[in-house]
Design an enzyme around this catalytic site. Structure first.
Site, PDB file in Angstrom:
ATOM      1  N   GLU A   1      -8.717   0.617  -2.665  1.00 19.14           N
ATOM      2  CA  GLU A   1      -9.529   0.612  -1.446  1.00 19.14           C
ATOM      3  C   GLU A   1     -10.412   1.842  -1.478  1.00 19.14           C
ATOM      4  O   GLU A   1      -9.925   2.948  -1.771  1.00 19.14           O
ATOM      5  CB  GLU A   1      -8.640   0.731  -0.206  1.00 19.14           C
ATOM      6  CG  GLU A   1      -7.949  -0.529   0.176  1.00 19.14           C
ATOM      7  CD  GLU A   1      -7.119  -0.320   1.441  1.00 19.14           C
ATOM      8  OE1 GLU A   1      -7.373   0.635   2.198  1.00 19.14           O
ATOM      9  OE2 GLU A   1      -6.201  -1.104   1.637  1.00 19.14           O
TER      10      GLU A   1
ATOM     11  N   HIS B   1       1.102   6.143   2.059  1.00 19.11           N
ATOM     12  CA  HIS B   1       1.894   7.065   2.886  1.00 19.11           C
ATOM     13  C   HIS B   1       3.069   7.706   2.155  1.00 19.11           C
ATOM     14  O   HIS B   1       3.685   8.643   2.675  1.00 19.11           O
ATOM     15  CB  HIS B   1       2.293   6.402   4.201  1.00 19.11           C
ATOM     16  CG  HIS B   1       1.074   6.158   5.041  1.00 19.11           C
ATOM     17  ND1 HIS B   1       0.093   7.115   5.197  1.00 19.11           N
ATOM     18  CD2 HIS B   1       0.642   5.074   5.716  1.00 19.11           C
ATOM     19  CE1 HIS B   1      -0.880   6.631   5.952  1.00 19.11           C
ATOM     20  NE2 HIS B   1      -0.575   5.391   6.276  1.00 19.11           N
TER      21      HIS B   1
ATOM     22  N   ARG C   1      -9.464   8.268  -0.428  1.00 17.66           N
ATOM     23  CA  ARG C   1     -10.410   8.644   0.626  1.00 17.66           C
ATOM     24  C   ARG C   1     -11.248   9.828   0.165  1.00 17.66           C
ATOM     25  O   ARG C   1     -10.819  10.608  -0.681  1.00 17.66           O
ATOM     26  CB  ARG C   1      -9.667   9.014   1.914  1.00 17.66           C
ATOM     27  CG  ARG C   1      -8.870   7.865   2.523  1.00 17.66           C
ATOM     28  CD  ARG C   1      -8.267   8.265   3.850  1.00 17.66           C
ATOM     29  NE  ARG C   1      -9.256   8.299   4.900  1.00 17.66           N
ATOM     30  CZ  ARG C   1      -9.411   7.356   5.822  1.00 17.66           C
ATOM     31  NH1 ARG C   1      -8.609   6.317   5.856  1.00 17.66           N
ATOM     32  NH2 ARG C   1     -10.346   7.464   6.725  1.00 17.66           N
TER      33      ARG C   1
ATOM     34  N   ASN D   1       0.857  -1.193   0.000  1.00 17.72           N
ATOM     35  CA  ASN D   1       0.000   0.000   0.000  1.00 17.72           C
ATOM     36  C   ASN D   1       0.898   1.250   0.000  1.00 17.72           C
ATOM     37  O   ASN D   1       1.743   1.409   0.883  1.00 17.72           O
ATOM     38  CB  ASN D   1      -0.885  -0.050   1.254  1.00 17.72           C
ATOM     39  CG  ASN D   1      -1.804   1.143   1.366  1.00 17.72           C
ATOM     40  OD1 ASN D   1      -1.389   2.281   1.138  1.00 17.72           O
ATOM     41  ND2 ASN D   1      -3.042   0.917   1.733  1.00 17.72           N
TER      42      ASN D   1
ATOM     43  N   HIS E   1      -5.640   3.765  -1.279  1.00 15.20           N
ATOM     44  CA  HIS E   1      -6.962   4.083  -0.724  1.00 15.20           C
ATOM     45  C   HIS E   1      -7.298   5.514  -1.125  1.00 15.20           C
ATOM     46  O   HIS E   1      -6.652   6.453  -0.667  1.00 15.20           O
ATOM     47  CB  HIS E   1      -6.903   3.938   0.806  1.00 15.20           C
ATOM     48  CG  HIS E   1      -8.220   4.144   1.496  1.00 15.20           C
ATOM     49  ND1 HIS E   1      -8.378   3.926   2.846  1.00 15.20           N
ATOM     50  CD2 HIS E   1      -9.432   4.537   1.039  1.00 15.20           C
ATOM     51  CE1 HIS E   1      -9.632   4.179   3.181  1.00 15.20           C
ATOM     52  NE2 HIS E   1     -10.291   4.564   2.107  1.00 15.20           N
TER      53      HIS E   1
ATOM     54  N   HIS F   1      -3.704  -4.981   7.757  1.00 15.09           N
ATOM     55  CA  HIS F   1      -3.830  -3.916   8.747  1.00 15.09           C
ATOM     56  C   HIS F   1      -2.932  -4.168   9.950  1.00 15.09           C
ATOM     57  O   HIS F   1      -3.096  -5.162  10.656  1.00 15.09           O
ATOM     58  CB  HIS F   1      -5.268  -3.692   9.233  1.00 15.09           C
ATOM     59  CG  HIS F   1      -5.497  -2.252   9.601  1.00 15.09           C
ATOM     60  ND1 HIS F   1      -5.079  -1.736  10.781  1.00 15.09           N
ATOM     61  CD2 HIS F   1      -6.017  -1.231   8.905  1.00 15.09           C
ATOM     62  CE1 HIS F   1      -5.357  -0.443  10.794  1.00 15.09           C
ATOM     63  NE2 HIS F   1      -5.920  -0.104   9.671  1.00 15.09           N
TER      64      HIS F   1
ATOM     65  N   ARG G   1      -6.843  12.767   1.547  1.00 17.25           N
ATOM     66  CA  ARG G   1      -5.748  13.202   2.433  1.00 17.25           C
ATOM     67  C   ARG G   1      -4.386  12.667   1.987  1.00 17.25           C
ATOM     68  O   ARG G   1      -3.365  13.213   2.357  1.00 17.25           O
ATOM     69  CB  ARG G   1      -6.029  12.809   3.888  1.00 17.25           C
ATOM     70  CG  ARG G   1      -5.957  11.343   4.140  1.00 17.25           C
ATOM     71  CD  ARG G   1      -6.041  11.025   5.617  1.00 17.25           C
ATOM     72  NE  ARG G   1      -7.380  11.220   6.137  1.00 17.25           N
ATOM     73  CZ  ARG G   1      -7.844  10.561   7.205  1.00 17.25           C
ATOM     74  NH1 ARG G   1      -7.073   9.723   7.849  1.00 17.25           N
ATOM     75  NH2 ARG G   1      -9.066  10.754   7.628  1.00 17.25           N
TER      76      ARG G   1
ATOM     77  N   GLU H   1     -10.934  -9.574   2.705  1.00 16.11           N
ATOM     78  CA  GLU H   1      -9.674  -9.212   3.358  1.00 16.11           C
ATOM     79  C   GLU H   1      -9.930  -9.229   4.852  1.00 16.11           C
ATOM     80  O   GLU H   1     -10.739  -8.436   5.363  1.00 16.11           O
ATOM     81  CB  GLU H   1      -9.182  -7.827   2.913  1.00 16.11           C
ATOM     82  CG  GLU H   1      -7.875  -7.474   3.623  1.00 16.11           C
ATOM     83  CD  GLU H   1      -7.213  -6.202   3.121  1.00 16.11           C
ATOM     84  OE1 GLU H   1      -7.479  -5.782   1.977  1.00 16.11           O
ATOM     85  OE2 GLU H   1      -6.432  -5.629   3.905  1.00 16.11           O
TER      86      GLU H   1
ATOM     87  N   THR I   1      -8.087   3.228   8.618  1.00 15.25           N
ATOM     88  CA  THR I   1      -9.315   2.424   8.658  1.00 15.25           C
ATOM     89  C   THR I   1      -9.370   1.672   9.987  1.00 15.25           C
ATOM     90  O   THR I   1      -8.478   0.891  10.287  1.00 15.25           O
ATOM     91  CB  THR I   1      -9.307   1.417   7.473  1.00 15.25           C
ATOM     92  OG1 THR I   1      -8.872   2.102   6.317  1.00 15.25           O
ATOM     93  CG2 THR I   1     -10.674   0.837   7.253  1.00 15.25           C
TER      94      THR I   1
END
Ligand code: PXP
Length: 237
Positions: free
Chosen positions: A69, A9, A44, A6, A42, A190, A48, A150, A100
């Site tokens: 996502e 970040h 959002r 992922n 993801h 996660h 962000r 998932e 999440t």
């Protein structure tokens, strides 16, 4: 067990200075070269980290598979149909959360999710549901027409006592086994990191892939993404 990375970040870091770099697309490319079998992002509601332009670039450049996502909203449905990711993972989303927080309440959202998943399927986009390791939620996910689940590993990742860890691994194993019996593809994610992945790997026979973001990007900031991805793949072997 294979690894999907992922890259959210990378975008968080870029956005901290409202600059052009680091670029999530470049990170995705390097992660793929290091052996990741998929790239996750993801999008959002508040954008962000990953923004629409990132998603477009990722779609054009990811060579393995792109997992988007997103929350089950009309806006995201429109974007998914336009972008056509290889997989959509539906997640709950709260504006004030840092990440999440829980799994999807597949029970409460049943009536809303059924047409949503059907619409994605009509556009040949498979859907994964991000759920807690609960047998009823696994059954409902299969009923809803999801192709993947998932399993949420947040609880597992926070446990410190060996007996509690073993119990949670058993709970994850039961949910994953049921998912496979029902014809679902089972992945997990996660909070997984370079330490807790070692015991988690014992589920390799029932969980085919893990989706990891924070731990890999955090290590990448210090040692580079190639090394960070390869280190994780080495632990997953
Ligand atoms: N899977 C899902 C569905 C997520 O929402 C997240 C967090 O974005 C992850 C995996 C990765 O979690 P982490 O960043 O803690 O590795």
């Amino acid at each position: 067990m294979q690894l999907a990375v992922n890259v959210d970040h990378i975008a968080t870091l870029r956005n901290a200075r409202k600059e052009q770099e680091p670029d999530p697309t470049t990170a995705a490319h390097l992660a793929e070269l290091a052996g990741a079998v998929g790239i996750v992002c993801h999008l959002r509601e508040d954008r962000r980290h990953i923004c629409d332009h990132d998603l477009l670039l990722l779609r054009k450049t990811v060579k393995t598979k792109l997992d988007l996502e997103m929350a089950a909203t009309e806006e995201m449905l429109r974007i998914a149909i336009q972008i056509k990711p290889d997989l959509v993972t539906l997640v709950p989303e709260r504006r004030e959360e840092l990440t999440t927080e829980g799994g999807l309440d597949v029970k409460a959202l049943h009536n809303a999710l059924a047409p949503f998943i059907a619409e994605l399927a009509r556009h040949e986009i498979p859907t994964s549901l991000f759920i807690e390791a609960d047998l009823e939620l696994v059954r409902l996910s299969a009923e809803l027409g999801a192709t993947h689940i998932e399993l949420h590993t947040g609880t597992y990742s926070r446990l410190r006592k060996a007996d509690e860890i073993q119990l949670e691994l058993l709970r994850l194993r039961k949910a994953a086994s049921l998912g496979r019996d029902l014809g679902l593809r089972v992945v997990a994610g996660h909070g997984l990191n370079y330490t807790n992945i070692i015991a988690f790997k014992s589920l390799s026979d029932v969980i085919e892939e893990v989706s990891i973001g924070h731990a890999i990007i955090a290590r990448a900031a210090l040692v580079g993404i190639d090394r960070a991805v390869r280190d994780m793949i080495e632990l997953l072997r």
